[in-house]
Design a protein around this motif. Structure first.
Motif, PDB file in Angstrom:
ATOM      1  N   ALA A   1       0.842  -1.202   0.000  1.00  0.00           N
ATOM      2  CA  ALA A   1       0.000   0.000   0.000  1.00  0.00           C
ATOM      3  C   ALA A   1       0.872   1.245   0.000  1.00  0.00           C
ATOM      4  N   TRP A   2       1.934   1.209   0.777  1.00  0.00           N
ATOM      5  CA  TRP A   2       2.817   2.378   0.867  1.00  0.00           C
ATOM      6  C   TRP A   2       3.502   2.656  -0.473  1.00  0.00           C
ATOM      7  N   ILE A   3       4.182   1.647  -1.022  1.00  0.00           N
ATOM      8  CA  ILE A   3       4.987   1.889  -2.229  1.00  0.00           C
ATOM      9  C   ILE A   3       4.120   2.088  -3.478  1.00  0.00           C
ATOM     10  N   LEU A   4       2.859   1.625  -3.452  1.00  0.00           N
ATOM     11  CA  LEU A   4       2.011   1.768  -4.631  1.00  0.00           C
ATOM     12  C   LEU A   4       1.020   2.925  -4.529  1.00  0.00           C
ATOM     13  N   LEU A   5       0.484   3.174  -3.346  1.00  0.00           N
ATOM     14  CA  LEU A   5      -0.568   4.183  -3.212  1.00  0.00           C
ATOM     15  C   LEU A   5      -0.047   5.567  -2.840  1.00  0.00           C
ATOM     16  N   VAL A   6       1.036   5.606  -2.067  1.00  0.00           N
ATOM     17  CA  VAL A   6       1.595   6.913  -1.698  1.00  0.00           C
ATOM     18  C   VAL A   6       2.018   7.712  -2.931  1.00  0.00           C
ATOM     19  N   PRO A   7       2.683   7.100  -3.933  1.00  0.00           N
ATOM     20  CA  PRO A   7       3.008   7.859  -5.143  1.00  0.00           C
ATOM     21  C   PRO A   7       1.782   8.401  -5.871  1.00  0.00           C
ATOM     22  N   VAL A   8       0.658   7.686  -5.776  1.00  0.00           N
ATOM     23  CA  VAL A   8      -0.571   8.181  -6.402  1.00  0.00           C
ATOM     24  C   VAL A   8      -0.991   9.497  -5.755  1.00  0.00           C
ATOM     25  N   ILE A   9      -0.858   9.555  -4.437  1.00  0.00           N
ATOM     26  CA  ILE A   9      -1.263  10.760  -3.701  1.00  0.00           C
ATOM     27  C   ILE A   9      -0.249  11.886  -3.875  1.00  0.00           C
ATOM     28  N   LEU A  10       1.031  11.556  -3.735  1.00  0.00           N
ATOM     29  CA  LEU A  10       2.069  12.588  -3.723  1.00  0.00           C
ATOM     30  C   LEU A  10       2.522  13.015  -5.123  1.00  0.00           C
ATOM     31  N   LEU A  11       2.305  12.166  -6.127  1.00  0.00           N
ATOM     32  CA  LEU A  11       2.705  12.520  -7.490  1.00  0.00           C
ATOM     33  C   LEU A  11       1.523  12.556  -8.452  1.00  0.00           C
ATOM     34  N   GLY A  12       0.610  11.595  -8.324  1.00  0.00           N
ATOM     35  CA  GLY A  12      -0.523  11.521  -9.242  1.00  0.00           C
ATOM     36  C   GLY A  12      -1.440  12.722  -9.151  1.00  0.00           C
TER      37      GLY A  12
ATOM     38  N   TYR B   1       7.866   4.578 -13.954  1.00  0.00           N
ATOM     39  CA  TYR B   1       6.424   4.668 -14.177  1.00  0.00           C
ATOM     40  C   TYR B   1       5.831   5.905 -13.510  1.00  0.00           C
ATOM     41  N   ILE B   2       6.189   6.156 -12.265  1.00  0.00           N
ATOM     42  CA  ILE B   2       5.543   7.248 -11.538  1.00  0.00           C
ATOM     43  C   ILE B   2       6.070   8.626 -11.931  1.00  0.00           C
ATOM     44  N   LEU B   3       7.233   8.675 -12.596  1.00  0.00           N
ATOM     45  CA  LEU B   3       7.836   9.965 -12.918  1.00  0.00           C
ATOM     46  C   LEU B   3       7.784  10.334 -14.403  1.00  0.00           C
ATOM     47  N   HIS B   4       7.601   9.358 -15.277  1.00  0.00           N
ATOM     48  CA  HIS B   4       7.744   9.648 -16.709  1.00  0.00           C
ATOM     49  C   HIS B   4       6.663  10.572 -17.245  1.00  0.00           C
ATOM     50  N   TYR B   5       5.497  10.602 -16.589  1.00  0.00           N
ATOM     51  CA  TYR B   5       4.415  11.475 -17.066  1.00  0.00           C
ATOM     52  C   TYR B   5       4.843  12.937 -17.080  1.00  0.00           C
ATOM     53  N   PHE B   6       5.672  13.319 -16.114  1.00  0.00           N
ATOM     54  CA  PHE B   6       6.096  14.715 -16.020  1.00  0.00           C
ATOM     55  C   PHE B   6       7.019  15.104 -17.179  1.00  0.00           C
ATOM     56  N   PHE B   7       7.730  14.127 -17.746  1.00  0.00           N
ATOM     57  CA  PHE B   7       8.661  14.427 -18.836  1.00  0.00           C
ATOM     58  C   PHE B   7       7.982  14.372 -20.207  1.00  0.00           C
ATOM     59  N   ILE B   8       6.890  13.626 -20.303  1.00  0.00           N
ATOM     60  CA  ILE B   8       6.218  13.479 -21.591  1.00  0.00           C
ATOM     61  C   ILE B   8       5.727  14.821 -22.126  1.00  0.00           C
ATOM     62  N   HIS B   9       5.295  15.718 -21.221  1.00  0.00           N
ATOM     63  CA  HIS B   9       4.694  16.979 -21.651  1.00  0.00           C
ATOM     64  C   HIS B   9       5.690  18.138 -21.685  1.00  0.00           C
ATOM     65  N   VAL B  10       6.974  17.832 -21.513  1.00  0.00           N
ATOM     66  CA  VAL B  10       7.974  18.905 -21.495  1.00  0.00           C
ATOM     67  C   VAL B  10       8.135  19.533 -22.876  1.00  0.00           C
TER      68      VAL B  10
ATOM     69  N   CYS C   1      15.660   9.879 -18.046  1.00  0.00           N
ATOM     70  CA  CYS C   1      15.367  11.092 -17.266  1.00  0.00           C
ATOM     71  C   CYS C   1      14.585  10.721 -15.997  1.00  0.00           C
ATOM     72  N   SER C   2      13.621   9.842 -16.154  1.00  0.00           N
ATOM     73  CA  SER C   2      12.812   9.398 -15.010  1.00  0.00           C
ATOM     74  C   SER C   2      13.639   8.564 -14.048  1.00  0.00           C
ATOM     75  N   LEU C   3      14.468   7.682 -14.601  1.00  0.00           N
ATOM     76  CA  LEU C   3      15.306   6.811 -13.785  1.00  0.00           C
ATOM     77  C   LEU C   3      16.248   7.618 -12.900  1.00  0.00           C
ATOM     78  N   TYR C   4      16.929   8.593 -13.484  1.00  0.00           N
ATOM     79  CA  TYR C   4      17.901   9.364 -12.705  1.00  0.00           C
ATOM     80  C   TYR C   4      17.234  10.386 -11.804  1.00  0.00           C
ATOM     81  N   THR C   5      16.031  10.821 -12.158  1.00  0.00           N
ATOM     82  CA  THR C   5      15.261  11.667 -11.234  1.00  0.00           C
ATOM     83  C   THR C   5      14.877  10.860 -10.002  1.00  0.00           C
ATOM     84  N   GLY C   6      14.487   9.600 -10.226  1.00  0.00           N
ATOM     85  CA  GLY C   6      14.184   8.724  -9.107  1.00  0.00           C
ATOM     86  C   GLY C   6      15.387   8.509  -8.212  1.00  0.00           C
TER      87      GLY C   6
END
Length: 330
Positions: free
Chosen positions: A78-89, A267-276, A309-314
């Protein structure tokens, strides 16, 4: 510590790259509406998420544990899957101009649906299959998985008019992806990997089924059950090709392994780079002058840039002990 399986990480690397490629064609090169006009997108989306879900099921822990131990594992998930939804999604949705309510009732959660659905798949599996008194024979276990799917589909059908509720809890996706997760978990529990993934006859049949159904799908619509057959056939083709070289090692496989082990970060970070960058000119060009090979190469190259970009941001975020603990529970 659980032993890492290189071939799983290679497959995860392939899966996350195809996910990014699908999102690049759908949100960057084209719009979500026009993405179905891209052959590359149509090919990728027929396999990317089923493969991702299948791989998650293929490494799920199936051994009997106490209620407390299983609950701790679900809390960790729940922590590793749902927290990113709240804090990033949610911040991503707000950045894109949507409200929190729109995020909640959106069936895809603007891309973050996968994390919620995966957690729900773990919950259903652990509740039903992680206790000894529910295990008899492999055939009875398989029937239980089928019964669970029927019950989930029945519940969704009964509540079909409550679309916002179903969307809020990702129930439709739970129904759609349960077969992939369960079949993979079943294969793992009964150690059927060598029997299925090294069988050339299964590969040949799967290749013929996938090729035939995919071509048919290009010219006519197919129902959901036939689509499952196409997707499972495609998954077995991909896994066969990777599983047979699972003891090999080279530069490309090492890169895939590195990407696969960071697939959650990507997965959780790539959305931010797609729209750059505004890349619609590329998508429109390929719509006007279709070329599957060149489009694939261009999409792959651009997607790999986003992947790294997402990998190294992570990695950068994980350098902060506080951020790493809150976002990744590490």
């Amino acid at each position: 510590m659980k032993e890492r399986l290189n071939y799983i990480d290679w497959l995860k690397g392939i899966a996350i790259i195809t996910v990014v490629m699908g999102h690049v064609t759908a949100f960057d090169f084209l719009s979500l509406t026009d993405s179905s006009k891209s052959f590359v997108n149509r090919f990728i989306v027929s396999l990317q998420m089923p493969l991702f879900i299948f791989l998650s099921g293929l490494v799920v822990n199936y051994k009997f544990e106490s209620v407390i131990a299983s609950s701790k594992k679900l809390l960790y998930k729940a922590w590793i899957l749902l927290v990113p939804v709240i804090l990033l999604g949610i911040p991503y949705a707000l950045w894109r101009g949507f409200t929190i309510y729109e995020f909640i009732i959106n069936p895809t959660k603007y891309g973050y649906w996968y994390l919620i659905t995966l957690f729900e798949l773990y919950v259903v599996y652990y509740v039903v299959f992680s206790y000894n008194f529910l295990h008899d024979t492999k055939y009875e276990d398989f029937m239980k998985g089928c019964i669970i799917w029927i019950l989930l589909k029945g519940f969704a059908h009964i509540n079909i008019n409550n679309e916002d509720i179903l969307n809020a809890f990702q129930f439709t996706q739970l129904v759609v992806y349960w077969p992939f997760f369960f079949v993979a978990a079943f294969i793992n529990r009964y150690k059927l990997q060598d029997q299925l993934f090294l069988n050339n006859n299964i590969f040949t049949i799967s290749l013929l089924i996938f090729g035939g159904l995919f071509i048919y799908k290009e010219y006519s619509s197919i129902d959901n059950l036939v689509m499952y057959l196409l997707q499972f056939a495609g998954i077995f083709c991909i896994i066969y090709l990777i599983y047979k070289i699972k003891d090999k090692n080279n530069v490309i496989l090492n890169k895939l392994c590195h990407i696969g082990r960071s697939s959650l970060d990507i997965y959780i970070l790539h959305y931010f780079f797609i729209h750059v960058a505004y890349m619609k000119i590329i998508g429109n060009y390929f719509l006007k002058y279709p070329n599957f090979i060149i489009e694939t190469i261009v999409t792959l190259a651009y997607s790999i840039v986003i992947v790294y970009c997402s990998l190294y941001t992570g990695k950068l975020l994980r350098e902060s002990k506080l951020i790493s603990k809150i976002l990744f529970n590490k």
